[in-house]
Enzyme design. Structure first.
Site, PDB file in Angstrom:
ATOM      1  CB  SER A 188      -0.854   0.081   1.256  1.00 40.16           C
ATOM      2  OG  SER A 188      -1.784  -0.898   1.293  1.00 40.16           O
ATOM      3  CG  ASP A 260     -13.393   4.063  15.988  1.00 38.67           C
ATOM      4  OD1 ASP A 260     -13.003   4.343  14.843  1.00 38.67           O
ATOM      5  OD2 ASP A 260     -14.582   3.819  16.264  1.00 38.67           O
ATOM      6  CE  LYS A 306     -10.039   1.477   1.409  1.00 38.09           C
ATOM      7  NZ  LYS A 306      -8.675   1.289   0.931  1.00 38.09           N
TER       8      LYS A 306
HETATM    9  C1  LIG Z   1      -6.008  -1.127   4.066  1.00 39.51           C
HETATM   10  S1  LIG Z   1      -5.435  -1.248   5.690  1.00 39.51           S
HETATM   11  C2  LIG Z   1      -4.322   0.089   5.799  1.00 39.51           C
HETATM   12  C3  LIG Z   1      -2.994  -0.189   5.188  1.00 39.51           C
HETATM   13  C4  LIG Z   1      -2.017   0.895   5.471  1.00 39.51           C
HETATM   14  N1  LIG Z   1      -2.380   2.147   4.840  1.00 39.51           N
HETATM   15  C5  LIG Z   1      -0.634   0.514   4.976  1.00 39.51           C
HETATM   16  O1  LIG Z   1      -0.166   1.139   4.035  1.00 39.51           O
HETATM   17  O2  LIG Z   1      -0.027  -0.394   5.563  1.00 39.51           O
HETATM   18  C6  LIG Z   1      -6.786  -0.671   6.592  1.00 39.51           C
HETATM   19  C7  LIG Z   1      -6.533  -0.520   8.079  1.00 39.51           C
HETATM   20  O3  LIG Z   1      -7.593   0.248   8.615  1.00 39.51           O
HETATM   21  C8  LIG Z   1      -7.794  -0.188   9.916  1.00 39.51           C
HETATM   22  N2  LIG Z   1      -9.131   0.266  10.351  1.00 39.51           N
HETATM   23  C9  LIG Z   1     -10.329  -0.040   9.853  1.00 39.51           C
HETATM   24  N3  LIG Z   1     -11.290   0.600  10.516  1.00 39.51           N
HETATM   25  C10 LIG Z   1     -10.677   1.348  11.473  1.00 39.51           C
HETATM   26  C11 LIG Z   1     -11.112   2.230  12.466  1.00 39.51           C
HETATM   27  N4  LIG Z   1     -12.409   2.508  12.646  1.00 39.51           N
HETATM   28  N5  LIG Z   1     -10.197   2.831  13.239  1.00 39.51           N
HETATM   29  C12 LIG Z   1      -8.871   2.602  13.085  1.00 39.51           C
HETATM   30  N6  LIG Z   1      -8.401   1.753  12.133  1.00 39.51           N
HETATM   31  C13 LIG Z   1      -9.284   1.145  11.350  1.00 39.51           C
HETATM   32  C14 LIG Z   1      -7.638  -1.692   9.869  1.00 39.51           C
HETATM   33  O4  LIG Z   1      -7.293  -2.199  11.151  1.00 39.51           O
HETATM   34  C15 LIG Z   1      -6.503  -1.824   8.853  1.00 39.51           C
HETATM   35  O5  LIG Z   1      -5.251  -1.975   9.509  1.00 39.51           O
END
Ligand SMILES: C[S@@+](CC[C@H](N)C(=O)[O-])C[C@H]1O[C@@H](n2cnc3c(N)ncnc32)[C@H](O)[C@@H]1O
Length: 366
Positions: A188, A260, A306
């Protein structure tokens, strides 16, 4: 030329078509898109003979979300003779543009086109020489002149035309070539790096991606986006319940908040960058970004929306309009840009930059 050729990700032709039809109509340019599913490009054919030229001049390329490149083209050249493919291409370009500063012989970004791309590379050399001789290309490369494009859709079949260097993608096939850094925690990371290349002019990186800036990364784990910020010597608040890559934590530049992302609030008032890659409904993310910008909790934001399976263009447009309205109602003057990046799949990346606040809000200095 009455057509524009738009390159896009394979499978996103309908989105690209819906977008160009709407944005051309807003400029008073009417026509119809020609779409072939999974082709990796679309054509928009205007009713007036110079609609293609008008579009590449008047429609800001930066305003397009799903197009990777925008080229004014003429009719398809079919069945180039195998003993001389150069002459018909040169003839088709005669008088079509002011002198070009660069030549790109390209194909759509599909698996099927990979073989054809090898031919394009070889063909570029004799074609460049012939275009120079015919006075269509300058004798030296110039980034200020139009770019000549020859776009092969099959062996012997191509579109020819031009893009304007101040209103196009500077990249071959509209794709920035980035190398995956071996020590980055996730692939990513390339999304954020590409976003920097696409949204921030290179000569502004030192000022807007400066060392020592504070950034917040919502949905940060395992840390691919944080990695990019750390590489630029920023201090990062990484918000996510998951684990961050230990090497990033060892940098001493990252503070990990297991919270969160929708509830986290900045603990300092000099956060410049907000980045967000949380997998969530686009409307929730867009609203959250709006809240940060309206409250002056960051100056610039880059985030992913998304995409749903259907009506992807409509969904993105609605969310961007909602965000623009929210900012404007709160007196925030902002530039909003969105792009379906090469490294994006079922998502688009949005960049918002606050310019100044007409009412209230925090001071704009870092
Ligand atoms: C696509 S991944 C992110 C990848 C990251 N940008 C990277 O480059 O490594 C999405 C992340 O969002 C986090 N996530 C989803 N909903 C969340 C929330 N409400 N609060 C904090 N993190 C959240 C998930 O735990 C996950 O680690």
């Amino acid at each position: 030329m009455n057509k524009v050729l738009l390159y896009c990700r394979q499978g996103f032709e309908k989105e690209c078509a819906a977008e160009i039809a709407e944005k051309a109509a807003a400029l008073g340019i009417f026509g119809f898109p020609r779409v072939k599913e999974n082709a990796g490009y679309i054509l928009f054919e205007g009713y007036q003979p110079d609609d293609g030229d008008k579009l590449v001049r008047e429609l800001p390329f930066a305003s397009l979300i799903f197009a990777r490149q925008m080229v004014a083209v003429s009719d398809l050249i079919r069945d180039l003779p195998s003993d001389d493919r150069v002459t018909p291409v040169v003839a088709a370009l005669q008088g079509a543009l002011k002198k070009g500063g660069d030549l790109r012989v390209e194909v759509a970004d599909t698996n099927e086109s990979k073989e054809l791309l090898k031919f394009c590379r070889k063909f570029t050399v004799p074609l460049r020489a012939a275009l120079r001789q015919a006075g269509i290309l300058l004798n030296h490369e110039s980034a200020k002149q139009p770019v000549v494009h020859v776009f092969f859709i099959a062996p012997g079949h191509c579109y020819v035309g031009y893009s304007l260097s101040n209103n196009n993608s500077p990249f071959f096939m509209g794709i920035p070539r980035l190398r995956f850094p071996a020590d980055a925690p996730s692939r990513s990371t390339l999304k954020l790096e590409e976003a920097f290349h696409v949204f921030i002019p290179a000569d502004e990186w030192d000022e807007r991606l400066a060392s020592g800036m504070y950034a917040v990364d919502l949905g940060a784990c395992p840390g691919g986006w944080t990695y990019q910020l750390v590489q630029r010597s920023m201090m990062v608040h990484a918000v996510d319940n998951g684990p961050m890559a230990p090497a990033l934590m060892d940098s001493g530049q990252v503070m990990h908040h297991r919270e969160d992302g929708f509830k986290y609030r900045p603990t300092r008032n000099n956060v410049y960058w907000l980045v967000c890659d949380m997998v969530e409904k686009p409307v929730r993310v867009a609203r959250l970004m709006g809240e940060w910008l309206v409250n002056g909790w960051c100056r610039e934001a880059i985030f992913n929306l998304k995409l749903p399976m259907k009506k992807r263009y409509e969904e993105v447009s609605q969310n961007l309009s909602m965000l623009a309205a929210l900012l404007s109602e709160n007196g925030i003057n902002a530039q909003i840009q969105a792009r379906h990046l090469y490294h994006d799949r079922e998502e688009v990346t949005v960049h918002v930059r606050r310019i100044w606040s007409a009412s209230g809000g925090r001071r704009d200095e870092r």
